[in-house]
Design a protein around this motif. Structure first.
Motif, short mmCIF file in Angstrom:
data_model
loop_
_atom_site.label_atom_id
_atom_site.label_comp_id
_atom_site.label_asym_id
_atom_site.label_seq_id
_atom_site.Cartn_x
_atom_site.Cartn_y
_atom_site.Cartn_z
N HIS A 16 -2.27 -6.96 -5.06
CA HIS A 16 -2.18 -6.32 -6.38
C HIS A 16 -1.71 -7.33 -7.43
O HIS A 16 -2.35 -7.52 -8.46
N ASP A 17 -0.61 -8.01 -7.16
CA ASP A 17 -0.06 -8.97 -8.12
C ASP A 17 -1.04 -10.11 -8.37
O ASP A 17 -1.20 -10.56 -9.50
N PHE A 18 -1.69 -10.55 -7.30
CA PHE A 18 -2.66 -11.64 -7.41
C PHE A 18 -3.84 -11.27 -8.32
O PHE A 18 -4.20 -12.02 -9.20
N ILE A 19 -4.42 -10.08 -8.11
CA ILE A 19 -5.59 -9.72 -8.93
C ILE A 19 -5.18 -9.45 -10.37
O ILE A 19 -5.95 -9.70 -11.29
N ILE A 20 -3.96 -8.96 -10.58
CA ILE A 20 -3.47 -8.70 -11.95
C ILE A 20 -3.22 -10.03 -12.67
O ILE A 20 -3.57 -10.20 -13.83
N GLU A 21 -2.61 -10.98 -11.96
CA GLU A 21 -2.32 -12.29 -12.56
C GLU A 21 -3.61 -13.07 -12.83
O GLU A 21 -3.66 -13.91 -13.71
N ASN A 22 -4.64 -12.81 -12.05
CA ASN A 22 -5.92 -13.52 -12.20
C ASN A 22 -6.98 -12.55 -12.71
O ASN A 22 -8.09 -12.50 -12.19
N ILE A 23 -6.62 -11.81 -13.75
CA ILE A 23 -7.46 -10.72 -14.25
C ILE A 23 -8.87 -11.16 -14.65
O ILE A 23 -9.81 -10.39 -14.54
N ALA A 24 -9.03 -12.38 -15.09
CA ALA A 24 -10.35 -12.84 -15.54
C ALA A 24 -11.24 -13.26 -14.37
O ALA A 24 -12.44 -13.47 -14.53
N GLU A 25 -10.67 -13.38 -13.18
CA GLU A 25 -11.43 -13.82 -12.00
C GLU A 25 -12.01 -12.62 -11.26
O GLU A 25 -11.49 -11.52 -11.35
N LYS A 44 -8.58 -1.99 2.02
CA LYS A 44 -9.11 -0.96 1.13
C LYS A 44 -8.34 0.35 1.30
O LYS A 44 -7.98 0.99 0.31
N ARG A 45 -8.06 0.72 2.54
CA ARG A 45 -7.36 1.98 2.81
C ARG A 45 -5.93 1.93 2.25
O ARG A 45 -5.49 2.86 1.58
N CYS A 46 -5.23 0.83 2.50
CA CYS A 46 -3.84 0.70 2.05
C CYS A 46 -3.76 0.62 0.53
O CYS A 46 -2.88 1.22 -0.09
N PHE A 47 -4.65 -0.14 -0.08
CA PHE A 47 -4.61 -0.30 -1.54
C PHE A 47 -4.78 1.07 -2.19
O PHE A 47 -4.02 1.47 -3.07
N LYS A 48 -5.78 1.81 -1.73
CA LYS A 48 -6.03 3.13 -2.31
C LYS A 48 -4.84 4.06 -2.04
O LYS A 48 -4.44 4.83 -2.92
N GLY A 49 -4.26 3.95 -0.87
CA GLY A 49 -3.09 4.77 -0.53
C GLY A 49 -1.89 4.46 -1.41
O GLY A 49 -1.15 5.36 -1.82
N MET A 50 -1.71 3.20 -1.74
CA MET A 50 -0.54 2.80 -2.54
C MET A 50 -0.75 2.94 -4.04
O MET A 50 0.17 3.25 -4.78
N TYR A 51 -1.97 2.66 -4.51
CA TYR A 51 -2.21 2.63 -5.96
C TYR A 51 -3.11 3.77 -6.45
O TYR A 51 -3.41 3.84 -7.63
N GLY A 52 -3.55 4.62 -5.53
CA GLY A 52 -4.27 5.82 -5.92
C GLY A 52 -5.74 5.63 -6.29
O GLY A 52 -6.40 6.56 -6.71
N ALA A 53 -6.24 4.42 -6.14
CA ALA A 53 -7.65 4.16 -6.47
C ALA A 53 -8.12 2.95 -5.67
O ALA A 53 -7.31 2.10 -5.30
N PRO A 54 -9.44 2.86 -5.41
CA PRO A 54 -9.97 1.67 -4.76
C PRO A 54 -9.69 0.42 -5.62
O PRO A 54 -9.52 0.54 -6.84
N ILE A 55 -9.65 -0.74 -5.00
CA ILE A 55 -9.31 -1.99 -5.69
C ILE A 55 -10.11 -2.19 -6.98
O ILE A 55 -9.55 -2.42 -8.03
N TYR A 56 -11.45 -2.09 -6.89
CA TYR A 56 -12.26 -2.39 -8.07
C TYR A 56 -12.08 -1.36 -9.18
O TYR A 56 -12.08 -1.69 -10.36
N THR A 57 -11.91 -0.09 -8.81
CA THR A 57 -11.67 0.96 -9.80
C THR A 57 -10.34 0.70 -10.49
O THR A 57 -10.23 0.79 -11.72
N TYR A 58 -9.33 0.38 -9.69
CA TYR A 58 -8.00 0.11 -10.23
C TYR A 58 -8.06 -1.08 -11.20
O TYR A 58 -7.53 -1.01 -12.31
#
Length: 117
Positions: A16-25, A44-58
Protein backbone atom coordinates in the motif's frame (compact mmCIF):
# COMPACT_ATOMS: atom_id res chain seq x y z
CA UNK A 1 -14.43 -12.43 8.89
CA UNK A 2 -11.21 -13.46 7.18
CA UNK A 3 -8.02 -13.74 9.20
CA UNK A 4 -4.71 -12.52 7.79
CA UNK A 5 -1.39 -13.29 9.48
CA UNK A 6 0.77 -10.47 10.82
CA UNK A 7 3.28 -11.16 8.03
CA UNK A 8 0.54 -10.81 5.41
CA UNK A 9 -0.81 -7.60 7.00
CA UNK A 10 2.71 -6.12 7.16
CA UNK A 11 3.33 -7.04 3.49
CA UNK A 12 0.05 -5.49 2.41
CA UNK A 13 0.84 -2.28 4.32
CA UNK A 14 4.24 -2.18 2.58
CA UNK A 15 2.57 -2.69 -0.81
CA UNK A 16 0.00 0.00 0.00
CA UNK A 17 2.67 2.51 1.04
CA UNK A 18 4.79 1.63 -1.99
CA UNK A 19 2.02 2.18 -4.56
CA UNK A 20 0.95 5.42 -2.83
CA UNK A 21 4.52 6.77 -2.76
CA UNK A 22 4.97 5.80 -6.42
CA UNK A 23 1.56 7.05 -7.55
CA UNK A 24 2.71 7.95 -11.07
CA UNK A 25 4.08 4.43 -11.71
CA UNK A 26 2.11 1.43 -12.91
CA UNK A 27 2.90 -1.99 -11.46
CA UNK A 28 1.32 -5.28 -12.38
CA UNK A 29 0.01 -7.67 -9.75
CA UNK A 30 2.90 -9.99 -10.70
CA UNK A 31 5.53 -7.27 -10.22
CA UNK A 32 4.16 -6.36 -6.78
CA UNK A 33 3.82 -10.00 -5.85
CA UNK A 34 7.49 -10.68 -6.73
CA UNK A 35 8.82 -7.48 -5.17
CA UNK A 36 7.05 -8.13 -1.85
CA UNK A 37 7.32 -11.93 -1.93
CA UNK A 38 3.64 -12.73 -1.54
CA UNK A 39 1.51 -14.81 -3.89
CA UNK A 40 -0.73 -12.80 -6.26
CA UNK A 41 -3.83 -14.53 -4.88
CA UNK A 42 -2.97 -13.84 -1.23
CA UNK A 43 -1.96 -10.28 -2.08
CA UNK A 44 -5.25 -9.53 -3.86
CA UNK A 45 -7.35 -11.17 -1.15
CA UNK A 46 -5.50 -9.48 1.73
CA UNK A 47 -5.39 -6.05 0.10
CA UNK A 48 -9.13 -6.10 -0.52
CA UNK A 49 -9.71 -7.40 3.01
CA UNK A 50 -7.64 -4.62 4.58
CA UNK A 51 -8.49 -1.67 2.33
CA UNK A 52 -12.00 -2.59 1.18
CA UNK A 53 -11.25 -2.58 -2.54
CA UNK A 54 -9.05 -4.39 -5.07
CA UNK A 55 -5.58 -2.84 -5.54
CA UNK A 56 -6.30 -1.14 -8.88
CA UNK A 57 -9.70 0.19 -7.78
CA UNK A 58 -8.16 1.54 -4.59
CA UNK A 59 -5.27 3.16 -6.45
CA UNK A 60 -7.56 4.71 -9.07
CA UNK A 61 -9.74 6.26 -6.36
CA UNK A 62 -6.66 7.47 -4.51
CA UNK A 63 -5.20 9.00 -7.67
CA UNK A 64 -8.44 10.87 -8.36
CA UNK A 65 -8.54 12.15 -4.76
CA UNK A 66 -5.01 13.49 -5.18
CA UNK A 67 -6.07 15.06 -8.50
CA UNK A 68 -9.03 16.70 -6.79
CA UNK A 69 -6.75 18.17 -4.13
CA UNK A 70 -4.31 19.45 -6.78
CA UNK A 71 -7.17 20.97 -8.80
CA UNK A 72 -8.36 22.78 -5.66
CA UNK A 73 -4.86 24.15 -5.04
CA UNK A 74 -4.97 25.50 -8.59
CA UNK A 75 -1.20 25.55 -9.18
CA UNK A 76 -0.97 22.93 -11.92
CA UNK A 77 -2.66 22.49 -15.28
CA UNK A 78 -4.98 19.54 -15.85
CA UNK A 79 -2.29 17.92 -18.04
CA UNK A 80 0.39 18.32 -15.35
CA UNK A 81 -1.92 16.81 -12.74
CA UNK A 82 -2.74 13.87 -15.04
CA UNK A 83 0.99 13.15 -15.48
CA UNK A 84 1.75 13.57 -11.79
CA UNK A 85 -0.83 10.95 -10.78
CA UNK A 86 0.18 8.44 -13.46
CA UNK A 87 -2.12 9.10 -16.42
CA UNK A 88 -0.08 9.24 -19.63
CA UNK A 89 -3.23 10.05 -21.59
CA UNK A 90 -5.01 13.23 -20.41
CA UNK A 91 -8.25 12.04 -22.06
CA UNK A 92 -8.26 8.90 -19.94
CA UNK A 93 -7.68 11.05 -16.87
CA UNK A 94 -10.55 13.35 -17.85
CA UNK A 95 -12.97 10.47 -18.37
CA UNK A 96 -11.92 8.77 -15.09
CA UNK A 97 -12.32 12.07 -13.24
CA UNK A 98 -15.71 12.74 -14.83
CA UNK A 99 -16.83 9.23 -13.87
CA UNK A 100 -15.94 9.88 -10.24
CA UNK A 101 -16.94 13.55 -9.83
CA UNK A 102 -19.58 14.08 -12.52
CA UNK A 103 -17.62 16.81 -14.34
CA UNK A 104 -14.34 17.24 -16.18
CA UNK A 105 -11.22 18.33 -14.27
CA UNK A 106 -11.34 21.77 -15.96
CA UNK A 107 -14.99 22.26 -14.97
CA UNK A 108 -14.14 21.16 -11.44
CA UNK A 109 -11.22 23.59 -11.27
CA UNK A 110 -13.44 26.42 -12.56
CA UNK A 111 -16.16 25.65 -9.98
CA UNK A 112 -13.62 25.60 -7.15
CA UNK A 113 -12.22 28.96 -8.24
CA UNK A 114 -15.73 30.44 -8.50
CA UNK A 115 -16.55 29.17 -5.00
CA UNK A 116 -13.48 30.97 -3.66
CA UNK A 117 -14.51 34.35 -5.10
Amino acid sequence: YVYFSKVQRDRIRQIHDFIIENIAEHYTIEELSERFEISPTAMKRCFKGMYGAPIYTYLRTYRLQVAEKLLCEGQLSVGEIATQIGYTNPNKFTSAFRGEYGMSPSEYKKNVQMDRN
